[in-house]
Design a protein around this motif. Sequence first.
Motif, mmCIF file in Angstrom:
data_model
loop_
_atom_site.group_PDB
_atom_site.id
_atom_site.type_symbol
_atom_site.label_atom_id
_atom_site.label_comp_id
_atom_site.label_asym_id
_atom_site.label_seq_id
_atom_site.Cartn_x
_atom_site.Cartn_y
_atom_site.Cartn_z
ATOM 1 N N ASP A 78 1.002 -1.254 0.172
ATOM 2 C CA ASP A 78 0.102 -0.001 0.044
ATOM 3 C C ASP A 78 0.865 1.288 0.060
ATOM 4 O O ASP A 78 1.776 1.338 0.875
ATOM 5 N N LYS A 112 -2.003 -7.886 -5.873
ATOM 6 C CA LYS A 112 -2.362 -6.990 -5.050
ATOM 7 C C LYS A 112 -1.978 -7.521 -3.533
ATOM 8 O O LYS A 112 -2.153 -8.692 -3.127
ATOM 9 N N GLY A 113 -1.674 -6.363 -2.453
ATOM 10 C CA GLY A 113 -1.628 -6.872 -1.257
ATOM 11 C C GLY A 113 -0.214 -6.618 -0.703
ATOM 12 O O GLY A 113 0.488 -5.905 -1.834
ATOM 13 N N GLY A 150 -2.393 -7.214 2.523
ATOM 14 C CA GLY A 150 -3.468 -6.532 3.416
ATOM 15 C C GLY A 150 -4.094 -7.373 4.463
ATOM 16 O O GLY A 150 -3.929 -8.475 4.316
ATOM 17 N N HIS A 155 -8.098 -8.465 5.684
ATOM 18 C CA HIS A 155 -9.635 -8.416 5.583
ATOM 19 C C HIS A 155 -9.938 -7.894 6.987
ATOM 20 O O HIS A 155 -9.559 -8.571 8.007
ATOM 21 N N SER A 176 -16.495 -1.585 3.218
ATOM 22 C CA SER A 176 -15.238 -1.155 2.817
ATOM 23 C C SER A 176 -14.296 -1.823 3.837
ATOM 24 O O SER A 176 -13.065 -2.475 3.681
ATOM 25 N N THR A 178 -11.590 -4.700 3.691
ATOM 26 C CA THR A 178 -9.878 -4.330 4.047
ATOM 27 C C THR A 178 -10.008 -3.218 5.312
ATOM 28 O O THR A 178 -10.367 -2.494 5.564
ATOM 29 N N ASP A 235 -2.879 -2.969 1.197
ATOM 30 C CA ASP A 235 -3.138 -2.838 -0.171
ATOM 31 C C ASP A 235 -4.376 -3.574 -0.775
ATOM 32 O O ASP A 235 -4.361 -4.622 -0.346
ATOM 33 N N GLN A 236 -5.221 -3.087 -1.442
ATOM 34 C CA GLN A 236 -6.342 -3.924 -1.863
ATOM 35 C C GLN A 236 -6.715 -3.861 -3.171
ATOM 36 O O GLN A 236 -5.890 -3.304 -3.920
#
Lengths: 317, 317, 317, 317
Positions: free
Chosen positions: A303, D246-247, D249, D251, D295, D299, D303-304
């Motif tokens: 991120d 991606k990530g 991250g 949840h 949202s 997350t 990073d999403q």
Amino acid sequence: MTNPEISKLGHFGLVSTDLEKSLWFFKEVIGLEETEEADGVHYLRAWGDFEHHTLTLRAGEESRLDHIAWRTKRPEDVDAFAENLQKEGIEINWVEEGTERGQGKAFRFQLPSKHTFEIYFDMEKTLAAPETRSVLKNQTHKSWNRGVSPRRIDHVNLLSSIPANEFSDFMIQHLGFNLREYVEAPDGSYLGAWLSVTPLVHDIAFSFDPHSASTHEVHHISYWLDNAQDLLRAADILKENGIEFKGPGKHGISQAMYIYAIDPGSGVRLEIFTNGYLIFEPDWEPIRWTLDEMSLGFTYWGDQMDNNPENNPTIKA
Amino acid sequence: MTNPEISKLGHFGLVSTDLEKSLWFFKEVIGLEETEEADGVHYLRAWGDFEHHTLTLRAGEESRLDHIAWRTKRPEDVDAFAENLQKEGIEINWVEEGTERGQGKAFRFQLPSKHTFEIYFDMEKTLAAPETRSVLKNQTHKSWNRGVSPRRIDHVNLLSSIPANEFSDFMIQHLGFNLREYVEAPDGSYLGAWLSVTPLVHDIAFSFDPHSASTHEVHHISYWLDNAQDLLRAADILKENGIEFKGPGKHGISQAMYIYAIDPGSGVRLEIFTNGYLIFEPDWEPIRWTLDEMSLGFTYWGDQMDNNPENNPTIKA
Amino acid sequence: MTNPEISKLGHFGLVSTDLEKSLWFFKEVIGLEETEEADGVHYLRAWGDFEHHTLTLRAGEESRLDHIAWRTKRPEDVDAFAENLQKEGIEINWVEEGTERGQGKAFRFQLPSKHTFEIYFDMEKTLAAPETRSVLKNQTHKSWNRGVSPRRIDHVNLLSSIPANEFSDFMIQHLGFNLREYVEAPDGSYLGAWLSVTPLVHDIAFSFDPHSASTHEVHHISYWLDNAQDLLRAADILKENGIEFKGPGKHGISQAMYIYAIDPGSGVRLEIFTNGYLIFEPDWEPIRWTLDEMSLGFTYWGDQMDNNPENNPTIKA
Amino acid sequence: MTNPEISKLGHFGLVSTDLEKSLWFFKEVIGLEETEEADGVHYLRAWGDFEHHTLTLRAGEESRLDHIAWRTKRPEDVDAFAENLQKEGIEINWVEEGTERGQGKAFRFQLPSKHTFEIYFDMEKTLAAPETRSVLKNQTHKSWNRGVSPRRIDHVNLLSSIPANEFSDFMIQHLGFNLREYVEAPDGSYLGAWLSVTPLVHDIAFSFDPHSASTHEVHHISYWLDNAQDLLRAADILKENGIEFKGPGKHGISQAMYIYAIDPGSGVRLEIFTNGYLIFEPDWEPIRWTLDEMSLGFTYWGDQMDNNPENNPTIKA
């Protein structure tokens, strides 16, 4: 006579418009320890910092990074730096011993950008109170006392409308820093520069912000954690405390992991930092990143900060 | 003229009675990369090491640490150190450029204990082959290629029947090291000493072994990992490969985590090392541990080495 | 009618000769949350536990594990278990609703060894107070509030002079547990047995202690952490608080990492536990470890408990 | 007669338009082990998986998730499920023993969405070859052999133009799943649903994609790692191998950490997954997330995935 030398980043002097909230953030959420409070100034440090303080916090009408302090290698370097800088036409202001608690004779001066540096050597190595002192003789406080619980101060990143190469030149010429990595624009100016006097990739970095009218802002101040897992734990703690942050992610430049959190009191950005590499090579060739490579340099993965500076408010330095 | 200075630990020269097994251990289990092989010498390094090699391996009739190499700060420091040491009556032996691949002019000499040091400055910064090169410009190889996959060389710990204070004195006086921590016996001699020229707590340590008749043994050589979790992963890998090891544990001295694994080829002990603290203070007061405190100094917590030296065979250096 | 079933381990009822010290250990050092205190009983749980309590603490003249509570799968299973056990000649004692805060109708009975089990279904799912409630709807408390900060209760390990196969048979026959792993002596008796009704390798284990005259002791109770790194952080916290512990290490049986810490109040051993594997296979073949393999089964690597039971005091259950 | 029951997610049958690249991704980068190859089908599994395979890979003209296999609790449940489903008018197709290597009699059927499920009980528990077998009796392969090295299969997430509540209803009614968490739209339909037959928060999830015309796509398949730090190591490995992801991250829903990586061969998304919570409560109240809370549910931090489905290509299932 040998040239005076900087040994290390010493501390940050931070002014906050909401001191109470900043104290909550730095002491309860981040977990810095308060060595003492005197005359409205709170002297904080991380559990593994050896000096009396690495962050001072006081109230003010405008939040700003009042000064960044550098410790010299030898006591006599303070006078020598003062003399050298004055010879170059730079004005210095002496800070009497004890004006900052624990600190000996020091002086402050401004970079051409108006960022303020402080140079000192003498600083108390105050121990923690017995009940919070570590069982280890080489550690100031017990670790993991509260919140994120970083080990020590790490670095500072300054932001300016002046290209980073001008800062880089100043740091190398006047203070003996080494350029470690940089991002070069097609015109040869630097968009970013990372410099150090230690084997850390940077004790200080400079970021060029073309959208800013100000020459003296701060992008972030930074504290260090030992393990990447500690950074993930920090994310949980920040989220549960309602702190706004970006990350976790990993930089290409420095190879270090980061979280960028905002102190809700002062608005200063704090980078929680870990991993990365050390430079022991005496003939280090600064790593040059081009515009094309800049994105990888800033973010290896994870991120990242919004590219739009309007979404990334900064405070003056 | 300024005094010559050491900048960093450079490499280990290791001789193994079972070269094939040592190559399997260091390349497959630990995951060092081989830069090249020439004249029976294998030149290895970790993925984050910047120099041509940090470990050389060759076959021999007796396993031993042939030499420990130190890089100087400036090219001219090699000659200056040679001159200084000879003035003190210490014999030096020149090693021609290229005798060790990638290395320029160097010389070797023996400590009074007969441990061999090498002093050099010039060393190739060979890049990895394109297919194993990192996407990052500041990293030599891709990480996590094989096995434990340490980032870089860290330190060496020598063992001797000579008290550690004699080594400490030598390192400070002749090579400009700083004493960081030590264990003091009631008679004032040192049972252990940790010294560095970098902010690492130690680039080299010396351990006194009263049970040994030898003055020149090696307790361990060491490579660095970035995270404590990587050390736990290393334990799994070592166990599954049938490698004998002690740890994981955490030292009081250095505050670092360790695993001690034995190379089944040479018998040398390898410390896999992570975390710990850095010393940036220019006026560091060496941390003194007494006999009573020694146990905490060696082990803050975790699995530790057997106190009986008979259960802890070492090799000559 | 379907057979009654156990769904999960519910809680531990612990009696301490030094309640204040036990409360300090479990609340400040370990970081369990107190849901409420009533009639001298403190109701604790971890931040991720969903029930009103997973540990009760009260003062007593002898430290002991008063009871181990199991939650049934359906409300009607409580009566059905009572009936079944009574049919087998086992005496049961009803515990009225509210005798334990938050808990509905329950009963207790003794294993042939005199260990006491409690069977219940109804239990309040009390939320944390708003200021310590997680921002997540699926999490009871904020995590990382204090100390080690485990997520949830994990398992219990009972110790006895009765071989473990007798316990294993009882658990399978009367309570529907599955045998997951066991250590078999040459005479076919079990030195240890690990059983579960969940995919955890064990909700309960039994250890045979030939040196004990007692049939009803407790080896340890256990709480869970999400990451191995959290276990290393726990070791720092325990050490700084002067808590005696063994580990960290990794079991072969269960493949889980452990620290064994002693509550200085009650003397009960707490296993801080993480990693390991889950069993989703419906046709799991229990893993049989022999005497020769027992050492690997107990310790894959790391610091381990002293083999001498005299150095490992336990409390009654 | 008792109702037939599902015990666990068994395996994924994946078809790839670029089999060679998919094999490189799953075997070299992710580090799954190949049990065997037969008739163009590669049978893969993670080092900690107990069955013959948890992923099959074969070449095809269109990349798609051919089937998702579920293991029953008892052998006779296969026939019982077949009978029940046929009674409901669902067509089933028998798969003869050995058609999939290692697998006994099974059948396949389509959800109303056209996603294909397979139901089986018998499956070989093939051991690793002696040289790659773990020293532990409860572990199939040595861990950390290559690449990311996940422990085991975890879950699957299906994507469809049909609202998630329709899937949720089907899974509960026909296959005995439990709803664990869901995101509810203002009209009462579900935007997402997470269900399980095990204490995992989900063995399967369903995501509603209003932008898709297809009823039968796959959002991702997933494998499990034991520690969050392993996920960060995975990010390094993916980045160095040029894999798009991606990530990392975390949840909110499931409280688990993730990386979403794309297999460059088939285009299937792989979620590398760790941490999170387990549900042992027999009376679990499904956690309801509203649009406003969605949202945070997706997350917690990090990073999403891009919200724009056009940037998130999926493959058919």
